[in-house]
Design an enzyme around this catalytic site. Structure first.
Site, mmCIF file in Angstrom:
data_model
loop_
_atom_site.group_PDB
_atom_site.id
_atom_site.type_symbol
_atom_site.label_atom_id
_atom_site.label_comp_id
_atom_site.label_asym_id
_atom_site.label_seq_id
_atom_site.Cartn_x
_atom_site.Cartn_y
_atom_site.Cartn_z
ATOM 1 N N LYS A 1 -34.598 -1.026 -39.652
ATOM 2 C CA LYS A 1 -34.856 -0.831 -41.085
ATOM 3 C C LYS A 1 -33.558 -0.555 -41.845
ATOM 4 O O LYS A 1 -33.414 -0.947 -42.999
ATOM 5 C CB LYS A 1 -35.839 0.333 -41.285
ATOM 6 C CG LYS A 1 -37.271 0.035 -40.831
ATOM 7 C CD LYS A 1 -37.993 -0.847 -41.844
ATOM 8 C CE LYS A 1 -39.469 -0.996 -41.485
ATOM 9 N NZ LYS A 1 -40.198 -1.830 -42.453
ATOM 10 N N TYR B 1 -36.675 0.850 -34.496
ATOM 11 C CA TYR B 1 -37.305 0.893 -35.818
ATOM 12 C C TYR B 1 -36.317 1.385 -36.873
ATOM 13 O O TYR B 1 -36.085 0.731 -37.882
ATOM 14 C CB TYR B 1 -38.524 1.813 -35.746
ATOM 15 C CG TYR B 1 -39.352 1.888 -37.015
ATOM 16 C CD1 TYR B 1 -40.151 0.823 -37.410
ATOM 17 C CD2 TYR B 1 -39.352 3.050 -37.797
ATOM 18 C CE1 TYR B 1 -40.931 0.904 -38.569
ATOM 19 C CE2 TYR B 1 -40.130 3.138 -38.949
ATOM 20 C CZ TYR B 1 -40.924 2.063 -39.334
ATOM 21 O OH TYR B 1 -41.691 2.157 -40.471
ATOM 22 N N GLY C 1 -52.093 -5.710 -42.428
ATOM 23 C CA GLY C 1 -51.924 -4.356 -41.888
ATOM 24 C C GLY C 1 -52.541 -3.311 -42.808
ATOM 25 O O GLY C 1 -53.207 -3.645 -43.796
#
Ligand code: NAD
Ligand code: UDP
Length: 313
Positions: free
Chosen positions: A148, A144, A11
């Site tokens: 996290k 998300y 990435g």
């Protein structure tokens, strides 16, 4: 020479980290499922005999002998993490469990790439690590943010329960070359739109703020954090405390690219944080006086020149 595993290594941030850690004389294992990453980002490293590429999904266990693990695997841009929200949660949570299980077994250090999104739409400004955040658990960003947050919980519990050697960094908006041109994040969107003289898409009225960190500054902080003693676990904020309104960013990019683009105003997505700026006092204190060195204009110059080459290829 250390042997280092980087999940999400193909990435944007991961590929820079692979390059840097290889350059420092380490052996690097890059693990990725190529959801948002690309072989193009690391193709130039393939001839290095100390670089190894592994196609694997972190939601399933993985076994290898390494000294350090950087756990970066997770789509980071809103359009990508919202594409398959269940998979996003699985990647964060099961990915954390699998990497923590591995670190426990091989007694390696493991660093979690957490995020400023754990603060949600913050009511405290700037955000220190002691702030617990203001996160919607059932909104479009929750897969998300909560994924996290749960990963941070798992890291902390594996440390307390099993003495796993953990490090947690909370990364604030980071940009630079090798961002995906279509990943929807604001810096890449605006640069690509400006270079193509297309309309610059401002969500809302552009008065929301962000603080933009150049990728090299993040890498320096990340590696310093990994190198701290086992008693230092974080979480620690890594970001650039210079704060800009989104409208200011658009104007700067138009000016720097000499673009003929006009601004267009679109609806603000649900739960889009109004303001964000890191308090980096803790990072300065525990990471040997670390602070960002690259200002926005200098970082944008490098990023614009990367996208110029990519677009005109
Ligand atoms: P990115 O999307 O470019 O990189 C994520 C990488 O993880 C990609 O190569 C992708 O293919 C891989 N990946 C995704 N799901 C996977 C899975 N299930 N198994 C294996 N690989 C998988 O994003 P990035 O900006 O480089 O972000 C890297 C990490 O840093 C992420 O964990 C992100 O949450 C965190 N982070 C980034 C920022 C930022 O501003 N760039 C801010 C905060 C946190
Ligand atoms: N944004 C925007 N236009 C775009 C992309 C993003 O105005 O084309 C805004 C977005 O609404 C947010 C900010 O820019 O307020 C940063 O968005 P990004 O997706 O880069 O990161 P995040 O919201 O996760 O900080």
């Amino acid at each position: 020479m250390k042997r280092i595993l980087i999940t999400g290594g193909a990435g944007f941030i991961g590929s820079h980290l692979c390059e840097r850690l290889l350059g420092e004389g380490n052996e690097v294992l890059c693990l990725d499922n190529y959801f948002t990453g690309s072989k193009r980002n690391i193709a130039h490293l393939l001839e290095n005999p100390y670089f190894e590429l592994i196609r694997h999904d972190v939601t399933t266990p993985f076994y290898v002998e390494v000294n350090e693990i950087y756990n970066l695997a997770c789509p980071a841009s809103p359009i990508h993490y919202q594409y398959n929200p269940i998979k996003t949660v699985k990647t964060s949570v099961m990915g954390a469990i699998n990497m923590l299980g591995l670190a426990k077994r091989i007694k390696s250090k493991v660093l979690q790439a957490s995020t400023s999104e754990v603060y949600g739409d913050p009511t405290v400004h700037p955000q220190p690590e002691s702030y617990w955040g203001n996160v919607n658990p059932i909104g479009i960003r929750s897969c998300y943010d909560e994924g996290k947050r749960c990963a941070e919980t798992l890291f902390t519990d594996y440390h307390h329960q099993n003495n796993v050697r953990i490090k947690i960094i909370r990364i604030f908006n980071t940009y630079g070359p090798k961002m995906h041109p279509n990943d929807g994040r604001v810096v890449s969107n605006f640069i690509v739109q400006a270079l193509k003289n297309e309309e610059i898409t401002i969500y809302g009225d552009g008065s929301q703020s962000r603080s933009f960190q150049y990728v090299d500054d993040l890498l320096e902080g990340m590696i310093r954090m990994m190198d701290t003693g086992d008693e230092t676990t974080g979480p620690v904020n890594l970001g650039n405390p210079e704060e800009f309104k989104i409208l200011e960013l658009a104007e700067l990019i138009i000016q720097m690219t000499g673009s003929r683009s006009k601004l267009t105003f679109l609806p603000l997505p649900q739960d889009d944080p109004v303001q964000r700026k890191p308090d980096i006092s803790l990072a300065r204190e525990i990471l040997n006086d670390w602070s960002p060195r690259v200002n926005l204009e200098t970082g944008l110059e490098k990023t614009i020149s990367y996208f110029e080459k990519l677009i005109h290829k």
